[in-house]
Design a protein around this motif. Structure first.
Motif, PDB file in Angstrom:
ATOM      1  N   ARG A 120       0.825  -1.197   0.000  1.00 52.00           N
ATOM      2  CA  ARG A 120       0.000   0.000   0.000  1.00 52.00           C
ATOM      3  C   ARG A 120       0.866   1.257   0.000  1.00 52.00           C
ATOM      4  O   ARG A 120       0.464   2.306  -0.474  1.00 52.00           O
ATOM      5  N   MET A 121       2.053   1.147   0.590  1.00 51.57           N
ATOM      6  CA  MET A 121       2.959   2.295   0.609  1.00 51.57           C
ATOM      7  C   MET A 121       3.792   2.347  -0.665  1.00 51.57           C
ATOM      8  O   MET A 121       4.088   3.419  -1.180  1.00 51.57           O
ATOM      9  N   THR A 122       4.179   1.207  -1.180  1.00 53.70           N
ATOM     10  CA  THR A 122       4.989   1.149  -2.393  1.00 53.70           C
ATOM     11  C   THR A 122       4.380   0.137  -3.360  1.00 53.70           C
ATOM     12  O   THR A 122       4.896  -0.970  -3.510  1.00 53.70           O
ATOM     13  N   PRO A 123       3.260   0.464  -4.014  1.00 54.35           N
ATOM     14  CA  PRO A 123       2.647  -0.466  -4.964  1.00 54.35           C
ATOM     15  C   PRO A 123       3.633  -0.820  -6.067  1.00 54.35           C
ATOM     16  O   PRO A 123       4.398   0.022  -6.526  1.00 54.35           O
ATOM     17  N   PRO A 139     -16.173  -5.973 -12.556  1.00 55.82           N
ATOM     18  CA  PRO A 139     -16.613  -6.106 -11.158  1.00 55.82           C
ATOM     19  C   PRO A 139     -15.938  -7.252 -10.428  1.00 55.82           C
ATOM     20  O   PRO A 139     -15.801  -7.220  -9.212  1.00 55.82           O
ATOM     21  N   ASN A 140     -15.488  -8.269 -11.166  1.00 55.77           N
ATOM     22  CA  ASN A 140     -14.868  -9.424 -10.516  1.00 55.77           C
ATOM     23  C   ASN A 140     -13.350  -9.334 -10.523  1.00 55.77           C
ATOM     24  O   ASN A 140     -12.673 -10.274 -10.133  1.00 55.77           O
ATOM     25  N   ARG A 141     -12.789  -8.201 -11.009  1.00 58.27           N
ATOM     26  CA  ARG A 141     -11.349  -8.029 -11.019  1.00 58.27           C
ATOM     27  C   ARG A 141     -10.930  -7.348  -9.722  1.00 58.27           C
ATOM     28  O   ARG A 141     -11.341  -6.243  -9.421  1.00 58.27           O
ATOM     29  N   HIS A 142     -10.130  -8.045  -8.916  1.00 53.43           N
ATOM     30  CA  HIS A 142      -9.701  -7.502  -7.636  1.00 53.43           C
ATOM     31  C   HIS A 142      -8.964  -6.176  -7.852  1.00 53.43           C
ATOM     32  O   HIS A 142      -8.046  -6.093  -8.658  1.00 53.43           O
ATOM     33  N   LEU A 143      -9.416  -5.141  -7.151  1.00 50.58           N
ATOM     34  CA  LEU A 143      -8.798  -3.836  -7.293  1.00 50.58           C
ATOM     35  C   LEU A 143      -7.557  -3.787  -6.406  1.00 50.58           C
ATOM     36  O   LEU A 143      -7.593  -3.358  -5.260  1.00 50.58           O
ATOM     37  N   SER A 144      -6.447  -4.267  -6.950  1.00 44.12           N
ATOM     38  CA  SER A 144      -5.194  -4.334  -6.211  1.00 44.12           C
ATOM     39  C   SER A 144      -4.697  -2.930  -5.894  1.00 44.12           C
ATOM     40  O   SER A 144      -5.162  -1.938  -6.458  1.00 44.12           O
ATOM     41  N   SER A 145      -3.713  -2.862  -5.017  1.00 46.94           N
ATOM     42  CA  SER A 145      -3.186  -1.549  -4.636  1.00 46.94           C
ATOM     43  C   SER A 145      -2.589  -0.830  -5.835  1.00 46.94           C
ATOM     44  O   SER A 145      -2.743   0.385  -5.987  1.00 46.94           O
ATOM     45  N   LYS A 146      -1.910  -1.567  -6.723  1.00 46.05           N
ATOM     46  CA  LYS A 146      -1.297  -0.923  -7.886  1.00 46.05           C
ATOM     47  C   LYS A 146      -2.358  -0.360  -8.826  1.00 46.05           C
ATOM     48  O   LYS A 146      -2.187   0.719  -9.401  1.00 46.05           O
ATOM     49  N   TYR A 206       5.031   6.469  -7.984  1.00 42.14           N
ATOM     50  CA  TYR A 206       4.963   5.006  -7.959  1.00 42.14           C
ATOM     51  C   TYR A 206       5.980   4.437  -8.963  1.00 42.14           C
ATOM     52  O   TYR A 206       5.609   3.957 -10.039  1.00 42.14           O
ATOM     53  N   PRO A 207       7.247   4.476  -8.640  1.00 43.42           N
ATOM     54  CA  PRO A 207       8.282   4.065  -9.602  1.00 43.42           C
ATOM     55  C   PRO A 207       8.303   2.570  -9.898  1.00 43.42           C
ATOM     56  O   PRO A 207       8.930   2.156 -10.879  1.00 43.42           O
ATOM     57  N   ASP A 208       7.641   1.751  -9.082  1.00 36.95           N
ATOM     58  CA  ASP A 208       7.720   0.300  -9.252  1.00 36.95           C
ATOM     59  C   ASP A 208       6.526  -0.285  -9.990  1.00 36.95           C
ATOM     60  O   ASP A 208       6.351  -1.503 -10.033  1.00 36.95           O
ATOM     61  N   ILE A 209       5.676   0.571 -10.557  1.00 41.44           N
ATOM     62  CA  ILE A 209       4.520   0.096 -11.323  1.00 41.44           C
ATOM     63  C   ILE A 209       4.849   0.168 -12.813  1.00 41.44           C
ATOM     64  O   ILE A 209       5.362   1.178 -13.304  1.00 41.44           O
TER      65      ILE A 209
END
Length: 311
Positions: A87-90, A277-284, A118-121
């Protein structure tokens, strides 16, 4: 059997509709995906999929397993994210699809700000006006203009596009200044047509002035299905165009376009960011969606809602 990998493979087969598409999205050989599903069915002692030469369909047991599997995979990703402070570094890859003009003119120029946060996305961005299938094409989210017809999708409204009717000075020199929208339906006037990539139908324009409403399918010699090509055709003096205000503003200022029919208006088009709707909304994905809402919301305040009050 790697149950987690088999579960992931099964979910992708269901969403993609074919083993080939699922294998491509997972970067696995098709034979490996087939073997994983077969082993999973043997382990569960039930048939999950009905297979044909072109497509697979889900059995009742398969549908129930899919619903539970997507929730479990989502919970697992969230758990792993909390363990590594995601959550801090997606981090990780997301796949998005945006209309050509939105990608080129509004999002890509601002991506350095996103990567500073967010440099790691890693973003894989489809940039075109074609309509994609979020599920089968394994797209995490899309940006779309216009009213949504698929009510199963989750959508956040992030702004709206206003339009101006315009033509080049050279077009006006050749064909004269139109004074009523109906003049655009017959020579000497003409419009640049815009056709739906899905239906192939040239779209109409609805002009309003007070209580008067006129729907026009312009006389045209060219029709395209890309916003930039549409504007370029107008700049090549091939017809009158309906251009978004943020694209038209610099051209109106420079004299490259002249505004027409100023006492007539055209309805604004709402803009949404959409995900399954069924796609998990990940932190990234969540931080990207929030960033897009912030970005386009600020641009709406600055320009999207401006009704091109430039002469």
């Amino acid at each position: 059997m790697d149950r987690l990998q088999a579960m992931q493979a099964y979910v992708r087969v269901v969403e993609a509709g074919t083993f080939t598409k699922a294998a491509d999205s997972l970067d696995l050989p098709k034979a490996t995906v087939t073997r994983l599903i077969q082993t999973l069915e043997t382990h569960l002692r039930t048939k999950l999929l009905n297979r044909t030469t072109r497509r697979v369909t889900v059995t009742p047991d398969g549908a129930a397993y899919y619903e539970r599997a997507t929730r479990l995979l989502g919970d697992l990703e969230e758990l792993e994210g909390s363990m590594n402070q995601a959550r801090m570094t997606p981090r990780g890859r997301i796949r998005v699809d945006v209309p050509g003009v939105v990608g080129r003119e509004m999002i890509i120029p601002h991506l350095p700000d996103f990567y500073a946060r967010y440099p790691d996305i890693q973003i894989e961005m489809g940039v075109s006006d074609r309509m994609v299938d979020l599920i089968s094409d394994n797209i995490d989210c899309v940006i779309r203009g216009g009213e949504l017809t698929d009510q199963s999708l989750v959508a956040r409204r992030i702004g709206e596009f206003h339009f101006v009717t315009a033509a080049t000075p050279e077009y006006l020199r050749r064909h004269g200044m139109p004074t009523h929208p109906l003049q655009l339906t017959q020579p000497p006037h003409r419009m640049v047509g815009y056709f739906s990539a899905r239906s192939g139908k040239v779209m109409s324009d609805v002009f309003k002035r007070g209580d008067e409403v006129v729907e026009v399918v312009g006389n045209h010699v060219i029709a395209v299905n890309d916003a930039n090509a549409y504007l370029n055709a107008g700049l090549a003096h091939l017809g009158v165009v309906q251009v978004t205000c943020f694209m038209a503003a610099p051209l109106l200022k420079s004299g490259g376009l002249v505004r027409l029919l100023e006492d007539w208006t055209v309805d604004a088009i709402p803009v949404y960011v959409v995900y399954p709707p069924n796609r998990h909304l990940s932190s990234k994905l969540r931080v990207f969606v929030d960033w897009v809402v912030e970005l386009l919301g600020s641009q709406s305040t600055a320009g999207l809602k401006v009704r091109c009050a430039l002469s």
